[in-house]
Design an enzyme around this catalytic site. Structure first.
Site, mmCIF file in Angstrom:
data_model
loop_
_atom_site.group_PDB
_atom_site.id
_atom_site.type_symbol
_atom_site.label_atom_id
_atom_site.label_comp_id
_atom_site.label_asym_id
_atom_site.label_seq_id
_atom_site.Cartn_x
_atom_site.Cartn_y
_atom_site.Cartn_z
ATOM 1 N N GLY A 1 0.826 -1.204 0.000
ATOM 2 C CA GLY A 1 0.000 0.000 0.000
ATOM 3 C C GLY A 1 0.854 1.246 0.000
ATOM 4 O O GLY A 1 1.530 1.539 0.985
ATOM 5 N N GLU B 1 -2.033 3.863 12.912
ATOM 6 C CA GLU B 1 -1.386 5.149 12.644
ATOM 7 C C GLU B 1 -2.242 6.281 13.207
ATOM 8 O O GLU B 1 -3.462 6.186 13.251
ATOM 9 C CB GLU B 1 -1.138 5.340 11.144
ATOM 10 C CG GLU B 1 -2.359 5.171 10.249
ATOM 11 C CD GLU B 1 -3.202 6.424 10.144
ATOM 12 O OE1 GLU B 1 -2.694 7.514 10.459
ATOM 13 O OE2 GLU B 1 -4.383 6.300 9.761
ATOM 14 N N LEU C 1 -1.659 9.692 12.111
ATOM 15 C CA LEU C 1 -1.133 10.797 11.318
ATOM 16 C C LEU C 1 -2.227 11.808 11.018
ATOM 17 O O LEU C 1 -3.347 11.442 10.671
ATOM 18 C CB LEU C 1 -0.557 10.284 9.991
ATOM 19 C CG LEU C 1 0.474 9.157 10.073
ATOM 20 C CD1 LEU C 1 0.970 8.812 8.670
ATOM 21 C CD2 LEU C 1 1.628 9.555 10.974
ATOM 22 N N ALA D 1 -11.459 4.780 18.797
ATOM 23 C CA ALA D 1 -11.885 5.643 19.903
ATOM 24 C C ALA D 1 -11.213 7.011 19.839
ATOM 25 O O ALA D 1 -11.854 8.039 20.084
ATOM 26 C CB ALA D 1 -11.586 4.964 21.237
ATOM 27 N N VAL E 1 -16.603 24.776 8.932
ATOM 28 C CA VAL E 1 -17.680 24.256 8.110
ATOM 29 C C VAL E 1 -17.858 22.755 8.313
ATOM 30 O O VAL E 1 -18.821 22.163 7.843
ATOM 31 C CB VAL E 1 -17.422 24.595 6.631
ATOM 32 C CG1 VAL E 1 -16.228 23.831 6.081
ATOM 33 C CG2 VAL E 1 -18.658 24.364 5.782
ATOM 34 N N CYS F 1 -10.315 9.595 7.852
ATOM 35 C CA CYS F 1 -10.447 8.836 9.098
ATOM 36 C C CYS F 1 -11.699 9.125 9.903
ATOM 37 O O CYS F 1 -12.414 8.202 10.290
ATOM 38 C CB CYS F 1 -9.220 9.082 9.983
ATOM 39 S SG CYS F 1 -7.700 8.364 9.338
#
Length: 484
Positions: free
Chosen positions: A10, A160, A162, A221, A269, A275
């Site tokens: 990936g 991750e 990020l 979470a 907005v 994510c």
């Protein structure tokens, strides 16, 4: 076993930057990033990388060809690797059971089957993509069911954290690194190996080891809690506009409470990215599957509030422009979901622009990093519109913001790019239709200065007095539904 070769399946927003930093910090380890997309790998090997992240270019240029390699040869990279990261996309399902909520794990499963097919010897397989709880268990089942003599696996979870736009800084100076593994001697040994890699630059006290399931749930979470804060302050912003309070002042006051803190209290907005929305919906689906409807409804409300904020802002634009934007030209500043990235996934700009296009507006769109083709695809695909040909005629993509505002009725700021603060808005005003409007969906501009220039200015979580608006509109103040 000493880790000498790492493979990452990936080459996207997670795999590319993560493995580039690992190669940079671990010069004695060979790192291969592989992907089935020939175009993406070609871009990683070129002078223009497929993603924009501050600092990423320098890291890749230093390591590429030395101990960092990008390739389409997945089989060879997997076979030679001691440790394999799985960093493929896990989008929200668009079909079948769990449609609109559950994570689609087909790419994860394909990776597991490929690893089982070509592996030799012992491998540590690290789940790096965002996945639902117990996904690592599914990977382990696939690997064990297809294991050949002399081949063994240990599966770890290493989520991750990020933030796009600061990914390299997040990787080099992480708040924490989570490593989840099997609670056995073999699992602890695999955790120790991955810990050793991170210890090349991350202090041991910042590395947290836990069970695989706890690691997976911690990722969901964390993003849910952060998204909750954004939706909370956006809910307060609606109250501020209705009462005359200033959401920036409220956020500053609330943020000074040490129990709460100031981060993620910037009204806007709405949130976007790869994510927050996906992980929230995943959490909702998990709760529903576990027969916890109250929990599911609680987290669903966070994403509902985000959708409400985007809708509210789009309707406010239409309302302020005398309740119609049909055939009016609006200059849109920013299309990425946040500054310092070219990523448009779940960007509020897509939703706001789609709403305005449905109302018949003509949009002149400028973003310093998003490619024109990406903008067109986002606004003409089936999720955005049922009339792609009509939309195509209503949008124009510009590479000069000063040209984008020519003959426009309004400027709509949808991404918080720093350069937007530096523009000569006095110059822009001279070529716009009057009265000229600015809708600041990110609260980044100097509103008082814009009003003094003659712009009718609107922003999130704050309303200006009637006298102020009269000054900016030449003595005429439209009757807005939100204004008493």
């Amino acid at each position: 076993m000493v880790i000498k070769n790492i493979c990452c399946i990936g080459a996207g927003y997670v795999g590319g930057p993560t493995c580039s930093v690992i190669a940079w910090k671990c010069p004695d380890i060979r790192v291969h990033v592989v992907d089935k997309s020939e175009l993406r790998i070609k871009q990683w090997n070129s002078g223009k990388l497929p993603i924009y992240e501050p600092g990423l270019d320098d890291v890749v240029k230093e390591c590429r060809g030395r101990n960092l390699f990008f390739s389409n040869d997945i089989d060879v990279a997997v076979k030679e690797a001691d440790l394999i990261f799985i960093s493929v996309n896990t989008p929200t399902k668009t079909y079948g059971i769990g449609k609109g909520r559950a994570a689609d794990l087909k790419h994860i499963e394909l990776c597991a089957r490929k690893i089982a097919e070509v592996s030799e010897g012992h491998k540590i397989v690290v789940e790096k993509s965002t996945v639902p709880v117990r996904a690592a268990e599914s990977i382990a089942h696939i690997l064990s069911a297809n294991t050949k003599p002399g081949v063994s696996f240990q599966v770890l979870s290493n989520p991750e954290f990020l933030a796009e736009g600061t990914a390299i800084e997040n990787l080099v100076y992480p708040d924490r690194v989570l490593i989840g593994g099997e609670e056995s001697a073999e699992g602890e040994a695999a955790i120790a190996q991955l810990t050793w890699i991170y210890n090349h630059w991350v202090p041991t006290e910042k590395i947290i080891t836990l069970s695989t399931w706890s690691s997976e749930l911690s990722k969901l979470a964390s993003n849910a809690f952060l998204a909750q804060r954004v939706s909370s302050i956006n809910a307060i912003s609606a109250l501020c506009e209705a009462t005359g309070a200033d959401v920036s002042q409220v956020a500053a006051a609330v943020g000074r409470d040490s129990r709460i803190g100031s981060k993620f209290l910037q009204a806007s907005v709405g949130f976007g990215g790869s994510c927050f929305q996906k992980d929230l919906l995943n959490l909702v689906y998990i709760a529903e599957c576990l027969n916890l409807p109250e929990v599911a409804m609680y987290w669903q409300q966070v994403t509902d509030m985000n959708e409400y904020q985007r809708t509210r802002f789009a309707k406010r634009i239409v309302g302020c422009l005398f309740n119609t934007v049909t055939d009016k030209t609006l200059a849109v500043f920013g299309f990425a979901f946040k500054k310092n990235t070219g990523d448009t996934r779940e960007s509020p700009a897509i939703f706001v622009c789609s709403h305005l296009l449905e109302e018949g507006a003509r949009l002149n769109i400028y973003d310093p990093k998003v490619e024109a083709k990406q903008i067109e695809d986002d606004l003409t695909n089936a999720r955005a519109t049922s009339e792609p040909e009509r939309v195509q005629k209503l949008i124009n993509i510009y590479d000069d913001p000063y040209e984008a505002v020519r003959n426009a009725h309004a400027i709509v700021v949808l991404t918080e790019w720093d350069e937007f603060k530096t523009y000569d808005y006095k110059k822009m005003l001279t070529v716009m239709k009057k009265p000229a409007f600015i809708f600041d969906g990110r609260k980044i501009l100097d509103h008082e200065a814009l009003i003094s220039l003659g712009f009718h200015t609107e922003t999130i979580g704050k309303r200006f007095s009637r006298d102020t608006l009269l000054r900016s509109s030449g003595g005429h103040c439209p009757s807005f539904s939100w204004m008493p």
